[in-house]
Design an enzyme around this catalytic site. Structure first.
Site, PDB file in Angstrom:
ATOM      1  N   CYS A   1       0.855  -1.175   0.000  1.00  0.00           N
ATOM      2  CA  CYS A   1       0.000   0.000   0.000  1.00  0.00           C
ATOM      3  C   CYS A   1       0.898   1.234   0.000  1.00  0.00           C
ATOM      4  CB  CYS A   1      -0.891  -0.030   1.241  1.00  0.00           C
ATOM      5  SG  CYS A   1      -2.077   1.306   1.305  1.00  0.00           S
ATOM      6  N   LEU A   2       1.136   1.769  -1.170  1.00  0.00           N
ATOM      7  CA  LEU A   2       2.038   2.918  -1.296  1.00  0.00           C
ATOM      8  C   LEU A   2       1.448   3.853  -2.347  1.00  0.00           C
ATOM      9  CD1 LEU A   2       4.817   4.269  -0.676  1.00  0.00           C
ATOM     10  CD2 LEU A   2       5.793   2.847  -2.476  1.00  0.00           C
TER      11      LEU A   2
END
Ligand SMILES: [Zn+2]
Ligand SMILES: [Zn+2]
Ligand SMILES: [Zn+2]
Lengths: 118, 152
Positions: free
Chosen positions: B88-89
């Site tokens: 999750c970036l």
């Protein structure tokens, strides 16, 4: 012509900070974490490959045809586009990107064409 | 078959070889340039130090207009990494830019290791320990660092 087509999988995802010299000046970044000095070497490396003569999208010199036109043998038709922000790209590369997000991929300003030509 | 995406990936690969960023490496798989294998070394002076983490990157023909799919193959314990290795970036999702390349992606993930964002947890246990019990968090991280060696 809006951001809505960009994949908004998770708007709250963690933020990469200090990656790119061009990203730090964006409005979004103002409310994100500040620059971390630790990563200065990355920033320096980044600016190396987005020098103004190279299209930062396909990484070919803007004076040469973009990768798409090279593939399709349309070298003659490939032109350069300059934005109001003075960043330049191949018109082909940029017109595909603005369909997703109407911002300059280098400085994140709203993309406004200043000039198209060779 | 050569397409703009494949040619761009060849350029990414050349740049990665000519100007390799510290602590990351990557290369296309032998028979498919759209699938890359990469390794990120845990940054020094962080709990991830000495870890050697394998990742897989899958590109589509829309690259670089669309980000690739990146996930850890090695077991990871991190607030922003899902159980299946997905990451999750923001720059791999809504803040993607077509000016990024493989070295920018890998160096961003490398710096995420020591700068998690506990407010968007993909692994709630890791996020909770990171905030409430740093010692225990570092212990769990040390364990996956050790594991990363066994599975090389
Ligand atoms: Zn281009
Ligand atoms: Zn073109
Ligand atoms: Zn610009």
């Amino acid at each position: 012509m809006s951001d809505s087509q960009v994949i908004m999988k998770d708007e709250t995802c963690s933020t990469a900070n200090g990656k790119s010299g061009s990203m730090e000046s964006t409005k979004q970044d103002a409310e994100v974490k500040p620059f971390t000095l630790k990563k200065w070497n990355i920033v320096a490396m980044w600016s190396w490959d987005v020098d103004c003569d190279t299209c930062a999208i396909c990484r070919v010199q803007v004076m040469d045809a973009c990768l798409r036109c090279q593939t399709e043998n349309k070298q003659e038709e490939c032109v350069v586009v300059w934005g109001e922000c003075n960043h330049s790209f191949h018109n082909c590369c940029m017109s595909l990107w603005v369909k997703q997000n109407n911002r300059c991929p280098l400085c994140q300003q709203e993309w406004m064409v200043q000039r198209i030509g060779k | 078959m050569s397409t703009p995406a494949r040619r761009r990936l060849m350029r990414d690969f050349r740049k990665l070889q000519e100007d390799p960023p510290a602590g990351v490496s990557g290369a296309p798989s032998e028979n498919n340039i759209m699938i890359w294998n990469a390794v990120i070394f845990g940054p020094a002076d962080t709990p991830f130090e000495d870890g050697t983490f394998k990742l897989m990157i899958e590109f589509t023909e829309e690259y670089p207009n669309k980000p690739p799919n990146v996930r850890f193959i090695s077991k990871m314990f991190h607030p922003n990494v899902y159980a299946d290795g997905g990451i999750c970036l923001d720059i791999l999702q809504n803040r993607w830019s077509p000016t990024y390349d493989v070295s920018a992606i890998l160096t961003s993930i490398q710096s995420l290791l020591d700068e998690p964002n506990p407010n968007s947890p993909a692994n709630s246990q890791a996020a909770q320990l990171y905030q409430e019990n740093r010692r225990e968090y570092e212990k769990k991280v040390a364990a996956i660092c050790e594991q990363s060696w066994q599975n090389l």
